[in-house]
Design a protein around this motif. Structure first.
Motif, PDB file in Angstrom:
ATOM      1  N   ASN A  86      17.458  17.162 -23.050  1.00 46.81           N
ATOM      2  CA  ASN A  86      17.331  16.069 -23.545  1.00 46.81           C
ATOM      3  C   ASN A  86      18.238  15.819 -24.018  1.00 46.81           C
ATOM      4  O   ASN A  86      19.170  14.844 -24.850  1.00 46.81           O
TER       5      ASN A  86
ATOM      6  N   LEU B  18      18.903   5.948 -23.879  1.00 46.21           N
ATOM      7  CA  LEU B  18      18.396   6.166 -23.532  1.00 46.21           C
ATOM      8  C   LEU B  18      17.565   7.829 -23.923  1.00 46.21           C
ATOM      9  O   LEU B  18      15.955   8.155 -24.311  1.00 46.21           O
TER      10      LEU B  18
ATOM     11  N   ARG C  54      24.703   4.952 -22.905  1.00 43.09           N
ATOM     12  CA  ARG C  54      23.557   5.278 -21.665  1.00 43.09           C
ATOM     13  C   ARG C  54      22.333   5.857 -22.374  1.00 43.09           C
ATOM     14  O   ARG C  54      21.824   6.438 -22.530  1.00 43.09           O
ATOM     15  N   SER C  55      23.813   6.843 -22.530  1.00 40.57           N
ATOM     16  CA  SER C  55      23.036   9.005 -22.898  1.00 40.57           C
ATOM     17  C   SER C  55      22.161   8.919 -24.210  1.00 40.57           C
ATOM     18  O   SER C  55      20.843   9.708 -24.130  1.00 40.57           O
TER      19      SER C  55
ATOM     20  N   THR D  18      21.645  13.322 -24.470  1.00 36.61           N
ATOM     21  CA  THR D  18      21.936  12.370 -26.179  1.00 36.61           C
ATOM     22  C   THR D  18      23.240  13.001 -26.583  1.00 36.61           C
ATOM     23  O   THR D  18      23.767  11.808 -26.923  1.00 36.61           O
TER      24      THR D  18
ATOM     25  N   THR E 265      19.320   3.748 -12.004  1.00 39.21           N
ATOM     26  CA  THR E 265      19.472   3.162 -11.660  1.00 39.21           C
ATOM     27  C   THR E 265      20.617   3.289 -12.767  1.00 39.21           C
ATOM     28  O   THR E 265      21.811   2.588 -12.905  1.00 39.21           O
ATOM     29  N   GLY E 266      21.288   4.656 -12.732  1.00 38.99           N
ATOM     30  CA  GLY E 266      22.212   4.797 -13.741  1.00 38.99           C
ATOM     31  C   GLY E 266      23.139   6.386 -12.840  1.00 38.99           C
ATOM     32  O   GLY E 266      22.700   6.167 -11.307  1.00 38.99           O
TER      33      GLY E 266
ATOM     34  N   ARG F 278      20.008  14.069 -16.469  1.00 39.50           N
ATOM     35  CA  ARG F 278      18.653  13.726 -15.926  1.00 39.50           C
ATOM     36  C   ARG F 278      17.653  13.820 -14.993  1.00 39.50           C
ATOM     37  O   ARG F 278      16.226  13.833 -15.292  1.00 39.50           O
TER      38      ARG F 278
ATOM     39  N   ASP G  91      16.968   5.849 -16.109  1.00 42.68           N
ATOM     40  CA  ASP G  91      17.926   6.164 -15.602  1.00 42.68           C
ATOM     41  C   ASP G  91      18.553   7.119 -14.736  1.00 42.68           C
ATOM     42  O   ASP G  91      19.924   6.828 -14.394  1.00 42.68           O
TER      43      ASP G  91
ATOM     44  N   ALA H 136      13.141   8.228 -18.191  1.00 47.33           N
ATOM     45  CA  ALA H 136      13.548   9.174 -17.814  1.00 47.33           C
ATOM     46  C   ALA H 136      14.329   9.094 -15.641  1.00 47.33           C
ATOM     47  O   ALA H 136      15.030   9.195 -15.612  1.00 47.33           O
TER      48      ALA H 136
ATOM     49  N   ASP I 283      23.402  10.949 -16.139  1.00 46.45           N
ATOM     50  CA  ASP I 283      24.111  11.428 -17.401  1.00 46.45           C
ATOM     51  C   ASP I 283      24.383  12.561 -17.432  1.00 46.45           C
ATOM     52  O   ASP I 283      23.366  13.865 -17.714  1.00 46.45           O
TER      53      ASP I 283
END
Length: 503
Positions: A405, A293, A289-290, A409, A483-484, A354, A480, A477, A487
């Motif tokens: 970011n 996205l 995911r990281s 990432t 819903t996550g 994030r 993320d 962003a 990160d």
């Protein structure tokens, strides 16, 4: 997920292939200096174009290739160069790129005609593409946990400052050496930097890390078929964007069809090749995911970020008749804000994750809208002062986007794949930059073009388009964040972030 990890101790013991504790930060300084030099050449040439036209009588098409040739060659080389560093050793590739960039800069400064200069710029682009992915690879290799965030923060500050300070430095050089020959020093300025960094790179940069099992073990070749497919797809994709103003009509956009086919063929080949050996780009990275996205966010943000300076420089120099130096000074608030905030963001990203990027994007959107309002209310030559405040605010936000970011990432990417993964991320940035400049430039010239163009209206419309692209990055962003897990990068030894395991 990266957020479940605890940052590794900052003073980890150096292993084979890593510099000792005292040498890691000087080694990073070497990387950032070289990276600054290559990224500076993206923006510094913009203000030198009138001087180049005067100096060697370059055509409009030739001037476009002075800009786009560098971008094309740079984007073409990034991923293969990152993989080459992963396989053959980053120090050797870094030094080769540094030597080539220094030589190409000398050739560009000595150019006697348009073709000579364009060829030198293509060579510069290749050299820059060799260098840049090694920088993120070295950061992955040399640092862990919170220190990695700090290192990426300094890289983000370098990106922001080099992009924004280029017009100022270019303006100073042209004013110092004159409109006929001043453009040559835009390139010659790289020579003392390259010559000073080269011996330090040989002494301070680490050699290749030890190859253990897993991802590193299967790396016996450079996946030439993958390199060819990705290179062809990238060039065909970028061409209509970088030539948007020169190739009139809609026919150029038909190139997107073969570009999509080439990139689809690349993805299919990588899946097939990855069953037997390590591919050029391991597509499993995008399941993280990281990484997935973060790459998409970077593409969208750079589409908006880079185009800001493009339309602002055109507006100030052509519309408001600013000198190159005055235009550069007007962009400085963004550069200062970006540099300061990037260094701070790198220190706190491991704790915030994030949401820090989302907050930075909110600031960018507000700052750019404030700039639009300032230009709408004041169309006099004092516009450089009027926009200083909102540009500073947008720059502070930008500094909280780029470096954090990048840290997030790449947080789960194994060091053995750091070069190629960083190359993909930077290729996304280059594609975003080219697409953003084409889209924003098209909006700008639709109002500002012609003998009686509305420069203020064109700039406002272009900047609103840049803001919309930054807002799209904000949506990614926020998706993320809500819903996550946000990160929050960790990267403890033994997991993806340290390079010994991973997908």
């Amino acid at each position: 997920m990266a957020s479940t990890r605890t940052p590794a101790p900052s003073g980890h013991q150096a292993s084979q292939g890593e510099p000792g504790e005292a040498r890691r930060w000087p080694a990073l300084a070497v990387c950032l200096t070289a990276g600054f030099m290559t990224l500076l050449d993206v923006s510094i040439v913009n203000v030198a174009l009138p001087s180049i036209r005067t100096g060697i009588g370059a055509s409009q098409s030739g001037l476009q290739w002075v800009l786009s040739g560098y971008a094309l060659a740079f984007g073409l080389v990034l991923v293969p160069a990152g993989r080459l560093g992963d396989v053959r050793g980053r120090r050797a590739v870094f030094i080769a790129g540094l030597v080539l960039f220094t030589v190409a800069s000398a050739l560009a400064g000595a150019a006697q005609n348009e073709a000579w200069l364009v060829a030198a710029r293509l060579l510069q682009g290749v050299a820059g593409g060799l260098l840049v992915p090694q920088v993120s690879g070295f950061i992955q290799q040399m640092f862990r946990g919170a220190e990695r965030g700090r290192a990426f923060g300094l890289l983000g500050a370098t990106i922001g400052v080099s992009t924004a300070i280029g017009p100022l430095l270019g303006g100073l050089l042209i004013q110092a050496f004159g409109p006929h020959e001043g453009w040559r020093w835009v390139f010659y300025v790289n020579l003392p930097i390259g010559l000073a960094v080269l011996p330090l790179a040989r002494r301070l940069l680490p050699g290749p890390p030890p190859r253990e099992g897993g991802a590193a073990a299967g790396r016996s070749d450079l996946d030439p078929v993958g390199v060819a497919l990705l290179g062809a797809g990238t060039v065909v994709l970028l061409l209509p964007f970088v030539q948007e103003q020169q190739w009139r009509g809609a026919g150029k956009w038909l190139l997107l069809v073969p570009a999509a086919a080439l990139l689809a063929g690349f993805a299919a080949w990588e899946r097939h090749y990855g069953r037997r050996r390590e591919p050029l780009v391991n597509l499993k990275l995008f399941r993280q995911r990281s990484y997935g996205l973060g790459t998409l966010l970077s593409l969208l943000y750079f589409a908006g970020f880079t185009s800001i300076f493009f339309v602002l420089t055109l507006y100030l120099q052509n519309g408001m008749h600013y000198s190159a130096l005055e235009a550069g000074l007007s962009i400085m608030p963004f550069a200062v804000g970006s540099g300061v905030a990037a260094a701070v963001g790198g220190r706190v990203v491991t704790r915030i994750g994030r949401p820090l990027v989302a907050g930075g994007l909110v600031m960018v959107v507000i700052g750019l809208l404030g700039t639009v309002l300032a230009v709408h209310l004041d169309t006099t030559r004092s516009i450089g002062l009027v926009t200083a405040g909102p540009l500073l605010f947008a720059g502070l936000g930008s500094g909280l986007v780029i470096a954090p970011n990048q840290t997030i990432t790449l947080s789960e990417v194994p060091v053995a794949r750091a070069g190629s993964a960083g190359g993909v991320l930077q290729t996304a940035q280059r594609i975003g930059s080219a697409a953003g400049i084409a889209a924003v430039g098209s909006v700008f010239f639709s109002k500002a073009g012609g003998g009686h163009g509305d420069w203020s209206g064109g700039f406002q419309a272009g900047l609103i388009t840049s803001t919309a692209l930054a807002a799209l990055a904000l949506v990614i962003a926020l998706v993320d964040v809500f819903t996550g897990t946000g990160d929050t990068p960790g990267g403890t030894p033994g997991q993806g972030g340290d390079g010994h395991e991973g997908p």
